[in-house]
Design an enzyme around this catalytic site. Structure first.
Site: not given
Ligand code: NAD
Length: 258
Positions: A218, A146
């Site tokens: 979130k 966040s």
């Molecule tokens: P993802 O693993 O592709 O992306 C998350 C990224 O965050 C990773 O590349 C990780 O290296 C990076 N990260 C973690 N800590 C970090 C930090 N301190 N500094 C910089 N980067 C950091 O996975 P995703 O699911 O595509 O996630 C992307 C967004 O989508 C997130 O906000 C996630 O909560 C959201 N989201 C995902 C889903 C799902 O089902 N996958 C659903 C709704 C929302």
């Protein structure tokens, strides 16, 4: 063309990668911010052509990533980085990866951006129900998932191209003879800078398994989106939005139970 900075791309499975591809297909120049511990694997996989198949755009060309910036979005400036992280061998090989420094580097390299995408989250205790989550785990989830957006917006907004306010004039009851025409004015922010983050439905509904304070994180992200849209719209003429995304089998999602 527009220039986009996408924070949170470290492989070709997540939302950040897919958003980068859509923006590239629409003609945008792509810059990404990659979590420092994941940087080496991501860059070497890119160079070795491991992502070439999923880099293919609808016109057959390969998405070009103009520059990959190391980023750790839980640190705003070098003074915030604890000694053990600074000297950690996964971090020591990279530099300028706090949020403020990355924004400065992007400014130096390109001057400005048009689109900022926040596609990152981390909750070290996501597998634990919130009743069993520690204070540190809870705060870490909020910090990475966040506040990281607040921080990115704070440091990138000044280098985002501003949009313009447009007055829209609506005519209410234009055909009624018994009413005078009532004119309504509304202010709409168009073109210029846009920012977006990715939320999840667990912010508003009970979803067991999305623990460790991630549901809280979130909810905070969505509340901040409203306040930041108000503030950054007025101060920088940029838009702030969040999408509640559906479930996707990304790397991050594998840490969450089913
Ligand atoms: P993802 O693993 O592709 O992306 C998350 C990224 O965050 C990773 O590349 C990780 O290296 C990076 N990260 C973690 N800590 C970090 C930090 N301190 N500094 C910089 N980067 C950091 O996975 P995703 O699911 O595509 O996630 C992307 C967004 O989508 C997130 O906000 C996630 O909560 C959201 N989201 C995902 C889903 C799902 O089902 N996958 C659903 C709704 C929302």
């Amino acid at each position: 063309g527009k220039r986009a900075f996408i924070a949170g791309v470290a492989d070709d499975n997540g939302y950040g990668w897919a958003i980068a591809k859509s923006l590239a297909a629409a003609g945008a120049e792509i810059l990404v911010g990659t979590w420092v511990p994941a940087l080496n694997i991501f860059e070497s996989s890119l160079q070795r052509g491991k992502f070439d198949e999923s880099r293919t755009l609808p016109d057959g060309s390969l998405m070009k990533i103009t520059k990959v910036y190391p980023l750790d979005a839980v640190y705003d400036c070098p003074e915030d980085v604890p000694e053990d992280v600074k000297t950690n061998k996964r971090y020591a090989g990279s530099s300028n990866w706090t949020v403020k420094e990355v924004a400065e580097c992007v400014k130096q390299d390109f001057g400005s951006i048009d689109i900022l995408v926040h596609s990152l989250a981390n909750g070290p205790e996501v597998g634990k129900p919130i009743l069993e989550t520690s204070r540190n785990g809870y705060l870490a989830a909020i910090s990475a998932s966040s506040y990281s957006f607040v921080s990115l917006l704070k440091y990138f907004a000044p280098i985002m191209n501003p949009g313009t306010f447009l007055f829209l004039r609506h005519l209410l009851y234009p055909f009624s003879s018994s009413f005078k025409n009532i004119v309504k004015l509304s202010l709409v922010l168009i073109s210029g800078g846009a920012t977006i983050s990715l939320s999840f439905i667990a912010s508003e509904r009970i979803m067991p398994g999305y623990g460790g304070g991630m549901s809280t994180a979130k909810a905070a992200l969505e509340s901040d989106t409203r306040m930041l849209a108000f503030e950054a719209g007025r101060k920088h003429q940029i838009r702030v939005n969040s999408i509640s995304a559906g479930p996707l089998k990304s790397r991050a999602a594998k840490a969450i139970g089913s």
